[in-house]
Design an enzyme around this catalytic site. Structure first.
Site, PDB file in Angstrom:
ATOM      1  N   LYS A 148       0.659  -1.111   0.507  1.00  0.00           N
ATOM      2  CA  LYS A 148       0.032   0.020  -0.049  1.00  0.00           C
ATOM      3  C   LYS A 148       1.098   1.355  -0.277  1.00  0.00           C
ATOM      4  O   LYS A 148       2.060   1.706   0.968  1.00  0.00           O
ATOM      5  CB  LYS A 148      -1.439  -0.191   0.894  1.00  0.00           C
ATOM      6  CG  LYS A 148      -2.121   1.495   1.384  1.00  0.00           C
ATOM      7  CD  LYS A 148      -2.589   1.061   2.501  1.00  0.00           C
ATOM      8  CE  LYS A 148      -3.789   1.971   2.703  1.00  0.00           C
ATOM      9  NZ  LYS A 148      -3.899   2.223   3.789  1.00  0.00           N
TER      10      LYS A 148
ATOM     11  N   SER B 175      -9.466   1.527   2.191  1.00  0.00           N
ATOM     12  CA  SER B 175      -8.439   2.519   1.972  1.00  0.00           C
ATOM     13  C   SER B 175      -7.141   1.570   0.577  1.00  0.00           C
ATOM     14  O   SER B 175      -6.555   2.504   0.400  1.00  0.00           O
ATOM     15  CB  SER B 175      -7.834   3.765   2.607  1.00  0.00           C
ATOM     16  OG  SER B 175      -6.938   3.153   3.170  1.00  0.00           O
TER      17      SER B 175
ATOM     18  N   SER C 235      -9.856  -1.122   6.031  1.00  0.00           N
ATOM     19  CA  SER C 235      -9.144  -0.601   4.707  1.00  0.00           C
ATOM     20  C   SER C 235      -8.156  -1.948   4.415  1.00  0.00           C
ATOM     21  O   SER C 235      -7.757  -1.801   2.955  1.00  0.00           O
ATOM     22  CB  SER C 235      -8.272   0.313   4.877  1.00  0.00           C
ATOM     23  OG  SER C 235      -9.063   1.785   4.808  1.00  0.00           O
TER      24      SER C 235
END
Length: 518
Positions: free
Chosen positions: A95, A170, A194
């Site tokens: 990420k 996210s 997320s």
């Protein structure tokens, strides 16, 4: 300095008495000298050894090599002297809020640019030490806020199962890349779901471990009490392997409390799963969290698929019963206040009380306080969070300590249920993926697009319990029934008991085979 003194005091709501002005000026000048001295000192961050951990071919992906718009930056990183072969030959994406020295980090935003970290996150070093191959950074939502994959400055991230549909957030890019086969595994971060939300929407195993099991060192934070980092994979066994590789105390992350194992003490999760797989799960008690099903807006097809999954546990001999944890219905409200008030201070650069390695270069790059131009570029989620956070601190300034106490009550109430059952289960998200809202959609349209996604995930960020998203089949899209989209169950366990969660998930996976055909 006298003018600065008076202005500062006035901003706090008082005036300095005339006869004390000179002395307060002298005291403020002393503080100025201390501030300047520390400002001039060199920073103190770990420096990665690029001879042992080389990285190469650092480049921004071309459009034709990035069909899901999920790659944020491409590069290759390996170790010339790995300490184990746990991840040998496995490719991974990270990420894009995870620091990799020398590789630009976008954080999904264009409110600031050109942040190139000076250090590696602990999880980066551990992946490379285990023989993994990191091939790039995956797009994350704007400043890591948002459960719908539409807010990144580089553009929307598409669901591998349906172009134009949300990959969640996210950790949207990580889910899209792993689910599409672009990498074998991925690392996501989770402040309200997320990891688990994009895993649910993209058909992956996504693990938010017990608070502190995996160090968050070197990762851009939203709110320290809600920060988690964990594995996202296509199989349960891979999830166990990656979790083992990244778990354990690093001596830097102050989120790691009593109970967190040192690196050499981390269970060999995958090995244990294989050694005990024939034992079955007949001895396990599984509690269906009724409040995780009795939610407005739940898709009946998601609920049916979930109940079918529970029947598999029954067929395997486990005890499966309903259980009530009434506070679960209020947990989402509790975490909204906790997140909006806590993250607000972090967004303004005012988070304190930390004992860890800070990403000072990121704070400098943000150029706080934000300029009107930077604020204008922020997503609806960020703007709403700033407004809500400022309002909360202005009108409910004493509420944050109470919500911290309620966070502990959440843990206690779930713990009481987990005294009766080995795990709690519920749908990960109560709805399937939705069509992406337009980037210029109204604020309410953007916010409403995440309905049905956080109700069952965010409570366990506050409580700290480990929670694993497990894919359990495909359901028709309610927006277009000709499209089938993944759905997921969430398995929640006791603190530090990731192994039980993995055993139950692995038994289910082995029993049904290909989850897409379930």
């Amino acid at each position: 300095m006298e003018e600065e003194l008076r202005a500062t005091a006035a901003s706090l709501g008082f005036q300095v008495a005339a006869e004390e002005v000179d002395e307060y000026v002298a005291l403020l000048e002393r503080m100025e000298k201390s501030l300047q001295t520390v400002s001039d000192m060199p920073d103190y961050q770990p420096t990665p050894d690029h001879a042992i951990y080389p990285r190469s071919d650092i480049h921004f992906p071309t459009a034709d090599s990035n069909p899901l718009a999920a790659w944020a930056w491409k590069f290759n990183a390996t170790s010339t002297a790995p300490k184990s072969d746990l991840l040998k030959g496995k490719t991974l994406c990270l990420k894009d809020n995870i620091a990799v020295a020398g590789v630009p980090c976008l954080l999904g935003t264009d409110t600031f640019k050109n942040w190139i970290p000076n250090t590696d996150a602990t999880v980066v070093t551990r992946i490379l030490d285990a023989g993994g191959i990191i091939t790039g950074k995956a797009v994350c939502e704007n400043l890591s806020r948002g459960a719908v994959s539409v807010t990144a400055a580089t553009g929307p991230v598409h669901n591998p199962y349906a172009h134009g549909y949300s990959a969640g957030g996210s950790s949207s890019g990580t889910a899209a890349l792993v689910a599409s086969g672009a990498t074998d595994m991925g690392i996501g971060c989770d402040q309200g779901g997320s990891i688990r939300i994009p895993a649910s929407l993209c058909g992956l195993y996504g693990f938010k471990p017990t608070v502190g099991l995996v160090p968050y060192t070197g990762i851009a934070s939203n709110d320290a009490c809600l920060d988690f980092v964990g594995p996202m994979t296509t199989t349960c066994l891979d999830n166990a392997i990656l979790l083992e590789a990244i778990a354990g105390v690093d001596g830097l992350d102050d989120r790691q409390s009593a109970g967190a194992p040192f690196s050499g003490q981390v269970p060999h999760y995958a090995q244990i799963l294989e050694e005990t797989k024939e034992d079955g799960i007949k001895e396990f008690k599984i509690g269906i969290l009724k409040e995780g099903l009795d939610l407005p807006g739940i898709n009946p097809e998601v609920e049916k698929k979930f109940q079918d999954a529970m029947d598999v546990f029954r067929q395997l001999g486990a005890t499966v019963e309903d259980i009530h944890v009434p506070i679960h219905l209020q947990a989402r409200t509790i975490i909204v206040v906790l997140s909006k008030m806590g993250n607000h201070m972090g967004m303004l650069g005012k988070a304190t009380g930390r004992r860890q390695m800070m990403l000072t270069d990121l704070f400098e790059k943000k150029n706080l306080p934000y300029t009107p131009e930077a604020l204008d570029k922020m997503s609806v989620m960020i703007k709403e969070a700033l407004i809500s956070g400022e309002y909360a601190w202005k009108h409910y300034s004493t509420l944050y300590p109470k919500v911290v106490n309620l966070m502990r009550k959440l843990r206690d109430d779930y713990d009481k249920a987990l005294e009766q059952y080995d795990v709690l289960v519920m749908p990960t998200t109560i709805t399937e993926s939705n069509k992406l809202p337009a980037t210029d959609a109204s604020p309410l349209e953007h916010i409403n697009a995440s309905k049905g996604k956080l109700e069952n995930t965010s409570p366990f960020n506050a409580s700290g319990h480990p929670a694993l998203a497990v894919p359990i089949g495909l359901v028709p899209s309610r927006e277009n029934p000709s499209i089938d989209l993944p759905t997921s169950m969430q398995i929640v366990g006791r603190y530090w008991d990731e192994l039980t969660i993995l055993k139950i998930a692995y038994a289910w996976e082995r029993e049904i085979g290909n989850w897409k055909e379930f």
